[in-house]
Motif scaffolding. Structure first.
Motif, PDB file in Angstrom:
ATOM      1  N   MET A  16       0.587  -1.138   0.086  1.00  0.00           N
ATOM      2  CA  MET A  16       0.111   0.006  -0.066  1.00  0.00           C
ATOM      3  C   MET A  16       0.869   1.441   0.153  1.00  0.00           C
ATOM      4  O   MET A  16       1.918   1.291   0.796  1.00  0.00           O
ATOM      5  N   THR A  17       0.631   2.158  -0.677  1.00  0.00           N
ATOM      6  CA  THR A  17       1.463   3.453  -0.979  1.00  0.00           C
ATOM      7  C   THR A  17       1.085   4.427   0.251  1.00  0.00           C
ATOM      8  O   THR A  17       0.203   3.924   0.921  1.00  0.00           O
ATOM      9  N   LYS A  18       2.077   5.338   0.330  1.00  0.00           N
ATOM     10  CA  LYS A  18       1.815   6.388   1.460  1.00  0.00           C
ATOM     11  C   LYS A  18       0.763   7.105   1.171  1.00  0.00           C
ATOM     12  O   LYS A  18      -0.310   7.188   2.247  1.00  0.00           O
ATOM     13  N   LEU A  19       0.404   7.557  -0.009  1.00  0.00           N
ATOM     14  CA  LEU A  19      -0.770   8.132  -0.411  1.00  0.00           C
ATOM     15  C   LEU A  19      -2.123   7.440   0.030  1.00  0.00           C
ATOM     16  O   LEU A  19      -2.947   7.805   0.488  1.00  0.00           O
ATOM     17  N   GLN A  20      -2.258   6.031  -0.271  1.00  0.00           N
ATOM     18  CA  GLN A  20      -3.072   5.287   0.011  1.00  0.00           C
ATOM     19  C   GLN A  20      -3.738   5.334   1.457  1.00  0.00           C
ATOM     20  O   GLN A  20      -4.584   5.612   2.055  1.00  0.00           O
ATOM     21  N   LYS A  21      -2.562   5.169   2.368  1.00  0.00           N
ATOM     22  CA  LYS A  21      -2.476   5.284   3.512  1.00  0.00           C
ATOM     23  C   LYS A  21      -3.294   6.480   4.199  1.00  0.00           C
ATOM     24  O   LYS A  21      -4.062   6.479   5.036  1.00  0.00           O
ATOM     25  N   SER A  22      -2.844   7.623   3.408  1.00  0.00           N
ATOM     26  CA  SER A  22      -3.322   9.038   3.951  1.00  0.00           C
ATOM     27  C   SER A  22      -4.885   9.095   3.651  1.00  0.00           C
ATOM     28  O   SER A  22      -5.666   9.462   4.097  1.00  0.00           O
ATOM     29  N   ILE A  23      -5.280   8.474   2.517  1.00  0.00           N
ATOM     30  CA  ILE A  23      -6.509   8.544   1.984  1.00  0.00           C
ATOM     31  C   ILE A  23      -7.451   7.678   2.858  1.00  0.00           C
ATOM     32  O   ILE A  23      -8.476   8.233   3.283  1.00  0.00           O
ATOM     33  N   ASP A  24      -6.873   6.597   3.157  1.00  0.00           N
ATOM     34  CA  ASP A  24      -7.634   5.576   4.029  1.00  0.00           C
ATOM     35  C   ASP A  24      -7.864   6.441   5.502  1.00  0.00           C
ATOM     36  O   ASP A  24      -9.060   6.395   5.980  1.00  0.00           O
ATOM     37  N   LYS A  25      -7.092   7.036   5.982  1.00  0.00           N
ATOM     38  CA  LYS A  25      -7.183   7.883   7.179  1.00  0.00           C
ATOM     39  C   LYS A  25      -8.080   8.931   7.156  1.00  0.00           C
ATOM     40  O   LYS A  25      -8.930   9.019   7.992  1.00  0.00           O
ATOM     41  N   ARG A  26      -8.209   9.600   6.021  1.00  0.00           N
ATOM     42  CA  ARG A  26      -9.273  10.735   5.940  1.00  0.00           C
ATOM     43  C   ARG A  26     -10.429   9.989   5.821  1.00  0.00           C
ATOM     44  O   ARG A  26     -11.517  10.513   6.353  1.00  0.00           O
ATOM     45  N   ASN A  27     -10.560   8.794   5.037  1.00  0.00           N
ATOM     46  CA  ASN A  27     -11.852   8.234   4.814  1.00  0.00           C
ATOM     47  C   ASN A  27     -12.268   7.767   6.107  1.00  0.00           C
ATOM     48  O   ASN A  27     -13.555   8.052   6.559  1.00  0.00           O
ATOM     49  N   ALA A  28     -11.542   7.147   6.978  1.00  0.00           N
ATOM     50  CA  ALA A  28     -11.759   6.472   8.451  1.00  0.00           C
ATOM     51  C   ALA A  28     -12.215   7.881   9.117  1.00  0.00           C
ATOM     52  O   ALA A  28     -13.229   7.551   9.933  1.00  0.00           O
ATOM     53  N   LEU A  29     -11.757   9.057   8.920  1.00  0.00           N
ATOM     54  CA  LEU A  29     -12.127  10.141   9.700  1.00  0.00           C
ATOM     55  C   LEU A  29     -13.513  10.516   9.346  1.00  0.00           C
ATOM     56  O   LEU A  29     -14.475  10.900  10.270  1.00  0.00           O
ATOM     57  N   ILE A  30     -13.523  10.622   8.065  1.00  0.00           N
ATOM     58  CA  ILE A  30     -14.998  11.071   7.574  1.00  0.00           C
ATOM     59  C   ILE A  30     -16.114  10.115   8.032  1.00  0.00           C
ATOM     60  O   ILE A  30     -17.276  10.515   8.364  1.00  0.00           O
ATOM     61  N   LYS A  31     -15.946   8.692   7.662  1.00  0.00           N
ATOM     62  CA  LYS A  31     -16.897   7.908   8.245  1.00  0.00           C
ATOM     63  C   LYS A  31     -17.062   7.801   9.795  1.00  0.00           C
ATOM     64  O   LYS A  31     -18.354   7.828  10.208  1.00  0.00           O
ATOM     65  N   ALA A  32     -16.150   8.164  10.581  1.00  0.00           N
ATOM     66  CA  ALA A  32     -16.402   8.080  11.892  1.00  0.00           C
ATOM     67  C   ALA A  32     -17.306   9.546  12.193  1.00  0.00           C
ATOM     68  O   ALA A  32     -18.135   9.353  13.051  1.00  0.00           O
ATOM     69  N   THR A  33     -17.129  10.568  11.509  1.00  0.00           N
ATOM     70  CA  THR A  33     -17.666  11.989  11.815  1.00  0.00           C
ATOM     71  C   THR A  33     -19.199  11.502  11.326  1.00  0.00           C
ATOM     72  O   THR A  33     -20.090  12.089  12.241  1.00  0.00           O
ATOM     73  N   ILE A  34     -19.421  10.757  10.403  1.00  0.00           N
ATOM     74  CA  ILE A  34     -21.054  10.754  10.092  1.00  0.00           C
ATOM     75  C   ILE A  34     -21.746   9.895  11.002  1.00  0.00           C
ATOM     76  O   ILE A  34     -22.635  10.224  11.704  1.00  0.00           O
ATOM     77  N   GLU A  35     -20.993   8.615  11.484  1.00  0.00           N
ATOM     78  CA  GLU A  35     -21.472   7.816  12.354  1.00  0.00           C
ATOM     79  C   GLU A  35     -21.883   8.647  13.725  1.00  0.00           C
ATOM     80  O   GLU A  35     -22.963   8.573  14.247  1.00  0.00           O
ATOM     81  N   LEU A  36     -20.889   9.300  14.010  1.00  0.00           N
ATOM     82  CA  LEU A  36     -21.084   9.879  15.459  1.00  0.00           C
ATOM     83  C   LEU A  36     -22.005  11.001  15.555  1.00  0.00           C
ATOM     84  O   LEU A  36     -22.851  11.155  16.265  1.00  0.00           O
ATOM     85  N   VAL A  37     -22.076  11.897  14.351  1.00  0.00           N
ATOM     86  CA  VAL A  37     -22.869  13.080  14.400  1.00  0.00           C
ATOM     87  C   VAL A  37     -24.237  12.484  14.132  1.00  0.00           C
ATOM     88  O   VAL A  37     -25.296  13.054  14.834  1.00  0.00           O
ATOM     89  N   ASN A  38     -24.282  11.353  13.470  1.00  0.00           N
ATOM     90  CA  ASN A  38     -25.751  11.085  13.141  1.00  0.00           C
ATOM     91  C   ASN A  38     -26.449  10.487  14.409  1.00  0.00           C
ATOM     92  O   ASN A  38     -27.530  10.707  14.884  1.00  0.00           O
ATOM     93  N   ASN A  39     -25.696   9.889  15.327  1.00  0.00           N
ATOM     94  CA  ASN A  39     -25.992   9.345  16.610  1.00  0.00           C
ATOM     95  C   ASN A  39     -26.056  10.476  17.930  1.00  0.00           C
ATOM     96  O   ASN A  39     -26.996  10.331  18.542  1.00  0.00           O
ATOM     97  N   ASN A  40     -25.215  11.560  17.904  1.00  0.00           N
ATOM     98  CA  ASN A  40     -24.987  12.252  18.978  1.00  0.00           C
ATOM     99  C   ASN A  40     -25.383  13.669  18.613  1.00  0.00           C
ATOM    100  O   ASN A  40     -25.512  14.451  19.419  1.00  0.00           O
TER     101      ASN A  40
END
Lengths: 192, 192, 192, 192
Positions: free
Chosen positions: D1-25
DNA sequence: CATGAATGAGGATTCATTCAT
DNA sequence: TATGAATGAATCCTCATTCAT
């Protein structure tokens, strides 16, 4: 200095500040903000090391209690006569009360008020086992009065705290001579 | 019922509530509003009888201390032997600690924390004079150890509080037999 | 002005302030202190009228919901044709949304976020019964589509809120003509 | 996995977490620390990808909005009849609301509260152009009511969100049959 | 005397954000 | 790029005390 060391230092500073402030003002008159200030950290930092105020006091209690019993039983040797063993323990307790009166006053305050959780209090009691064992042996050998350990404790150990309190209030001075008298009095009260 | 009586009743209710709440929660975890509620008065009414919270606790302390010494020395007769006199006082103290444990627990808490003003604390000490006089006579007669009154007190009187605390925590039961053992232990500790 | 009236005034001021601030900033970006300031009371005073922040918002929600349904069904008469009855209700809802847009925006925000307790939300739903009864009759008479009330509601009532939101954001103006168009559209969507 | 991919993964994980948490709370009850934890990164890391909390939510909003419009118009073909074109778009919207309800609930919440910047909100609206173009053609052809796009939108598109909300609250079930009824209702409301 | 309502000051705790590593 | 530790600035809420009645 390592990161870990810095963390430990901060935790220690917090515990030290807690003891000093609770001693002078009582638990509830000791705001977290003052503890933080005295320990040179931000109030928020306290919550990195302790869950909340109650946890801070509980942990402080257990830490001090451990210091106390470590010191008290450090020189103890089971293979002595009852009286010698008792004297060894008693005098260490007295020494701790005199030299580390911040600690012993804190313990006294915790033991006589509802500021400590029952679980933490129970945890603190365990440490006295060697003394209880000694008394058991003493009773078996007919050297110690065959009465409840609670009575033995109330008469031979607790008075040290009372005298420490009196000294703290400036009413009384625990000198060498005084201490010897106090020890003999303790022994008189529990010996058969 | 006279107006005066109603006033006294209210004051008593406030003092009673203070004792109960401080015993269970400690001074600073006892809000004026709760005291008022338990005494069935308005918070504002407290300030008709007491200057402020500190004054309320101080007065409660002195009132309880007075009840204590009144009870303790009520049956005392100076014209007895030292041991008999001491036994008379000691057993009244024990009786008070057992029967009025709300009061004695309150006193213990006050004596071991910084919640009472120094002046009030000093005021409370005065009342013990008859016991101190007895000990003076006992020392003169060579029946009581010639040591500081503070030590005598710490060893023969304070333990009663310790045992009361243990009982309150459910660790120990103060029975008739126990109490007799405790008395003999007290006497052993101070008699020459 | 009586004491009671002053109390009611204060409570109303608090609720008014809550609506305005939550509308502009959202629930969690609305501190109690700001609510207090806008209502011209001390922060502590809020807690005389409401248990905590959640309770304040819940009660505000229910109060506004009641104002809403009271207004909406105030002129309603069961003994009319389905279309006339629906028009009566729909236009009152529209009027409320236009004239009391603070209220309706607050309701919309509560309905679309997790800031209201489920119990309070349930409580708020009950009030729509007359509309549901009308639809039932309409379906029986073959005037209204025989589909879920939820669909009927989503298509004929909720759009009013959407238009109100658009107006609040300045994208759209709810004029007389517009409103008439919107009503006809609503009717087209549910009529058989 | 490239460095860039890892970065994108992290960004995606953050956005996913934001959606889930904002939805619930809700937005303000969602601390950055929780978002970080759910995304398995340090709180500090968030600030490598987003300027601050507001920026994180704004970007999340735009990202979700983009997913939404991409999906919605993916199968769209301009060269169809108005009704067919509308049906194509409407059913994709419905499909998105049903299958990606996490996303659509997040959008609804953003659209109905002040948590999104006005600029971001404006940005999000642009994407609907194809639908607006279709309506323009429909009006020209005399197939769609000659009324404000806002009204058309409020009556034919927004109800899908309302039904999705009702489904999320467990009050209603969006079945195949239901969805078809809902579509016909939408069409009835805007067709001339 | 008595009170309920009111409050300012302060307390525990949280959180967005930064910084040294 | 990544982080865990640290924090100042809030935030909710409580409480001793006062005051108009």
């Amino acid at each position: 200095m390592t990161k870990l060391q810095k963390s430990i230092d901060k935790r220690n500073a917090l515990i030290k500040a807690t003891i000093e402030l609770v001693n002078n003002n009582g638990f509830h008159a000791t705001p977290m903000s003052k503890i933080a200030k005295m320990a040179n950290v931000s109030p928020a930092t306290i919550y990195l090391y302790f869950e909340n105020k109650q946890d801070l006091v509980n942990q402080t209690y257990l830490e001090v209690k451990t210091k106390y019993t470590d010191f008290v039983f450090n020189t103890y040797d089971e293979n002595t006569s009852i009286k010698t063993g008792f004297e060894l323990i008693w005098k260490r307790i007295a020494e701790f009360n005199i030299n580390e009166c911040e600690y012993s006053f804190f313990l006294t305050q915790c033991n006589n008020t509802p500021i400590i959780d029952e679980p933490s209090r129970q945890e603190g009691i365990k440490h006295l086992q060697p003394l209880l064992d000694l008394w058991k042996r003493g009773k078996d050998e007919g050297v110690i009065k065959p009465i409840s350990d609670y009575i033995l404790y109330a008469y031979s150990i607790n008075p040290i705290s009372s005298l420490m309190m009196a000294q703290k209030l400036g009413q009384f001075q625990l000198t060498k001579a005084n201490t010897e008298e106090a020890f003999l009095t303790a022994w008189d009260s529990i010996k058969l």
